[in-house]
Design a protein around this motif. Sequence first.
Motif, short mmCIF file in Angstrom:
data_model
loop_
_atom_site.label_atom_id
_atom_site.label_comp_id
_atom_site.label_asym_id
_atom_site.label_seq_id
_atom_site.Cartn_x
_atom_site.Cartn_y
_atom_site.Cartn_z
N PHE A 1 85.46 5.83 44.72
CA PHE A 1 85.74 6.90 43.77
C PHE A 1 85.55 6.41 42.33
CE2 PHE A 1 87.54 8.21 47.69
CZ PHE A 1 87.54 9.59 47.68
N ASN A 2 85.22 7.36 41.45
CA ASN A 2 84.98 7.09 40.03
C ASN A 2 83.85 6.08 39.84
OD1 ASN A 2 85.34 7.35 37.25
ND2 ASN A 2 87.00 5.85 37.16
N PHE A 3 82.77 6.29 40.57
CA PHE A 3 81.60 5.42 40.44
C PHE A 3 80.95 5.65 39.07
CE2 PHE A 3 77.10 4.41 40.88
CZ PHE A 3 77.13 3.19 41.55
N GLY A 4 80.55 4.54 38.41
CA GLY A 4 79.85 4.65 37.14
C GLY A 4 80.76 4.77 35.94
N THR A 5 82.02 4.39 36.10
CA THR A 5 82.93 4.40 34.95
C THR A 5 82.49 3.35 33.94
OG1 THR A 5 85.27 4.31 34.30
CG2 THR A 5 84.54 2.72 35.95
N GLY A 6 82.97 3.49 32.70
CA GLY A 6 82.64 2.50 31.68
C GLY A 6 81.68 3.03 30.65
N SER A 7 80.72 2.22 30.26
CA SER A 7 79.84 2.55 29.15
C SER A 7 78.86 3.65 29.55
CB SER A 7 79.06 1.31 28.71
OG SER A 7 77.99 1.06 29.59
N SER A 8 78.17 4.19 28.55
CA SER A 8 77.20 5.26 28.80
C SER A 8 75.79 4.72 28.96
CB SER A 8 77.24 6.27 27.64
OG SER A 8 76.95 5.62 26.41
N ARG A 9 75.65 3.43 29.22
CA ARG A 9 74.30 2.84 29.29
C ARG A 9 73.47 3.52 30.36
NH1 ARG A 9 76.61 -3.02 30.85
NH2 ARG A 9 77.70 -2.44 28.94
N GLU A 10 72.33 3.97 29.93
CA GLU A 10 71.41 4.72 30.78
C GLU A 10 70.87 3.89 31.94
OE1 GLU A 10 67.37 6.00 29.17
OE2 GLU A 10 68.61 7.80 29.03
N GLN A 11 70.70 2.59 31.69
CA GLN A 11 70.06 1.73 32.70
C GLN A 11 70.89 1.61 33.97
OE1 GLN A 11 70.75 0.93 29.48
NE2 GLN A 11 69.36 -0.64 28.69
N ALA A 12 72.21 1.92 33.89
CA ALA A 12 73.03 1.84 35.09
C ALA A 12 72.61 2.88 36.13
CB ALA A 12 74.51 2.02 34.74
N ALA A 13 71.94 3.93 35.68
CA ALA A 13 71.36 4.89 36.62
C ALA A 13 69.92 4.55 36.95
CB ALA A 13 71.45 6.31 36.04
N THR A 14 69.13 4.24 35.92
CA THR A 14 67.70 4.02 36.16
C THR A 14 67.42 2.75 36.96
OG1 THR A 14 67.48 2.96 33.98
CG2 THR A 14 67.03 5.31 34.11
N CYS A 15 68.30 1.74 36.84
CA CYS A 15 68.05 0.50 37.58
C CYS A 15 68.16 0.73 39.09
CB CYS A 15 69.00 -0.61 37.13
SG CYS A 15 70.72 -0.43 37.64
N LEU A 16 69.06 1.62 39.51
CA LEU A 16 69.17 1.91 40.94
C LEU A 16 67.95 2.68 41.42
CD1 LEU A 16 72.94 2.92 41.22
CD2 LEU A 16 71.90 0.67 41.52
N LYS A 17 67.48 3.59 40.57
CA LYS A 17 66.27 4.34 40.89
C LYS A 17 65.08 3.39 41.05
CE LYS A 17 63.54 8.21 39.02
NZ LYS A 17 63.43 9.17 37.87
N GLU A 18 64.97 2.43 40.12
CA GLU A 18 63.86 1.49 40.16
C GLU A 18 64.00 0.50 41.32
OE1 GLU A 18 61.37 2.07 38.50
OE2 GLU A 18 62.14 3.36 36.90
N LYS A 19 65.20 0.32 41.81
CA LYS A 19 65.42 -0.61 42.94
C LYS A 19 64.94 0.01 44.25
CE LYS A 19 68.91 -3.93 44.41
NZ LYS A 19 68.37 -5.05 43.61
N GLY A 20 64.74 1.31 44.25
CA GLY A 20 64.31 1.99 45.46
C GLY A 20 65.43 2.67 46.21
N ILE A 21 66.61 2.78 45.58
CA ILE A 21 67.74 3.50 46.18
C ILE A 21 67.53 4.98 45.90
CG2 ILE A 21 70.24 3.83 46.12
CD1 ILE A 21 70.48 0.90 45.20
#
Length: 685
Positions: A568-588
């Motif tokens: 629960f509460n995945f992605g809490t913390g800073s608003s850094r965009e790369q926390a989303a795009t890095c997973l996309k680029e990883k192939g998830i």
Amino acid sequence: NPQSPVILRNWCARDGSLTMSMNLVEKLVARAIVRNGGSTSSSIGRKVSAGEFVAVRPSHVLTHDNTAPVISKFNTIGAKNVKDPKQPVFVLDHNVQDKSEKNLAKYRSIQEFASQHGIDFYPAGRGIGHQVMVEEGYAFPGSFVVGSDSHSNMYGGIGCLGTPVVRTDAAAIWATEQTWWQVPPVALVRLEGKLRQGVTGKDVIITLCGLFNTDQVLNHAVEFVGEGVLSLSIDERLTIANMTTEWGALAGVFPIDKVTEEWLRSREKKLKGEHARINAKSIDDLFSDLPVADEGAKYAKEMVLDLAKVEPHVSGPNHVKVMKSVSEIEKENVKVHKAYLVSCVNSRAEDIAQAADIVKDKTVAKGVEFYVAAASSEVQSETEAAGDWQTLLEAGAIPLPPGCGPCIGLGKGLLEDGEVGISATNRNFKGRMGSRNAEAYLASPAVVAASALKGFICMPEHMVSECTPDKEGEDAGKMIEKKEEIVEGAESGAMADLPSLVDGFSTKLDASIVFCDEDNINTDGIYAGKYTYQDGMTPEQMGEVAMDNYDPGFNQEYKNGDILVAGFNFGTGSSREQAATCLKEKGIPLVIAGSFSATYVRNAFNNGYLCLECPGFVQKMREMRLGDGKLTSRPEVNASIDFARWVLVAEISGEVFTFEIAPVGQAAQELVVSGGLEAWVKSQM
């Protein structure tokens, strides 16, 4: 659940008619709503309520070192001119200690862009962006202001609705003046009593995070009210509002009262002359049409905190929502190696004066490094004039330039393997301030200073008797049970019409899963701060380092194409965009969680990446102990997602289960199909 189809309304009857009252947050949103023709009004134009999607024109949008990638996005969408050059504000603050030619070249390019478009620009050394926004009146009481940084909540300390947006949003705002926002549910926090001598605003917000630590305010806005508010200075309010981010809130707003007015009048005199934003007229106009909550306005939740029962606390190690009283942890003799009085939450004049009072005529303990940085150059000048800055240096403190520095894990003084730090910052996530094999605690400036002198976490000597509660263990806060009103005719989740799928959106996905059985997985864990301002990293490199600060063994379990399932509460913390795009680029292909930080979801959808809430699936995985007690595991679970029905079917240990997924609306679907907001805006231009 912000995507719940149940619509909550607050109705009050006046003069025999049925109308909708609004709380302060809703009032401030209503002022910023884009009207016909793209205009906004300082007065309330229409009613708004929680759950509603609105187009808003923020008064200002802050970007900092991340201005460089925002410029790149701005150029990518095909924009030629900034629509309103007075709306953006650039403040260089994060990596100011880096004097490499590469970083200096980036800073020059940002300044050149600002000059070309007539944008207000503040160079490295002027201070942390949020402090500058307050000092210079960009964040003004009664307005709606956004920043491409998660601590934009801080503006709520002066009655300005501040909330984070992400880099893609910032570029779109430059081009169009507008962005979208979903009005959050609002939680009321009633502050009673008065803080005792030596107890600070930092202790208040650490206590709130520790007492109400099960997502009570996740993705809410928080309004602070009550008699206790009047006893809090503006500096204390800014500290509390700042860390509502760590509490899980999208905003934390204080009322605009006589304390606010006194601060504004004092600020006007200090600025001397006719300041563009803080001047007699702007202050008079504010108080002639003051936004306040309607009488009888109701809230999604209500909490009460008795300030008189708050005592100094620390949070940690490595978790903001785990707290201990300083009097309790002092008995454990927790040795510290580094102490920090830095960051946007606690480096203002009051904070530095408190620390100076503690260390006066004393010396920092042998083996301890005590780092200090003012929130702005103005704050540093003020504390130098008062003698407080020199007092800290004479005690052995190590000065750093005004800026973020070690709080974000950049520059001098980072935590090394096996070290313990005590910090007046706002985050202590594992690995954020240096090594992930170090431990970090958060505390008030006074406790940090005292701990630097003693070499272990402790209470300042002269505060021991004053700050010890009269009744040991007596609760300072409580939840108020509330009954939510449901609008007649509103559908329940089972009855609600499911959103149809837009052209190009997937109808089905079958995949194996990788399970991260932890709550509050933060953006520092997903994409470490040490990579955040390395603008030259390729998408492939970003994917390679994804999740390694959360679990260095993640890649040993993950297989390309796995769905990531988390708590629960995945992605809490800073608003850094790369926390989303890095997973996309990883192939998830997508992330499934029990719940998400709303800012993370905004980041994900703006980058064409899908996040799905499915708490039942997460709970079933935990019931069956499929996490295997590890940070990352790959249980033998096959998941099949039917997007037309918005259900997930999973085969677990030979048994088939079906779980409801919170539907994703068509607007978000369009962003996913388009590949993100950049591509969508470009297609509309």
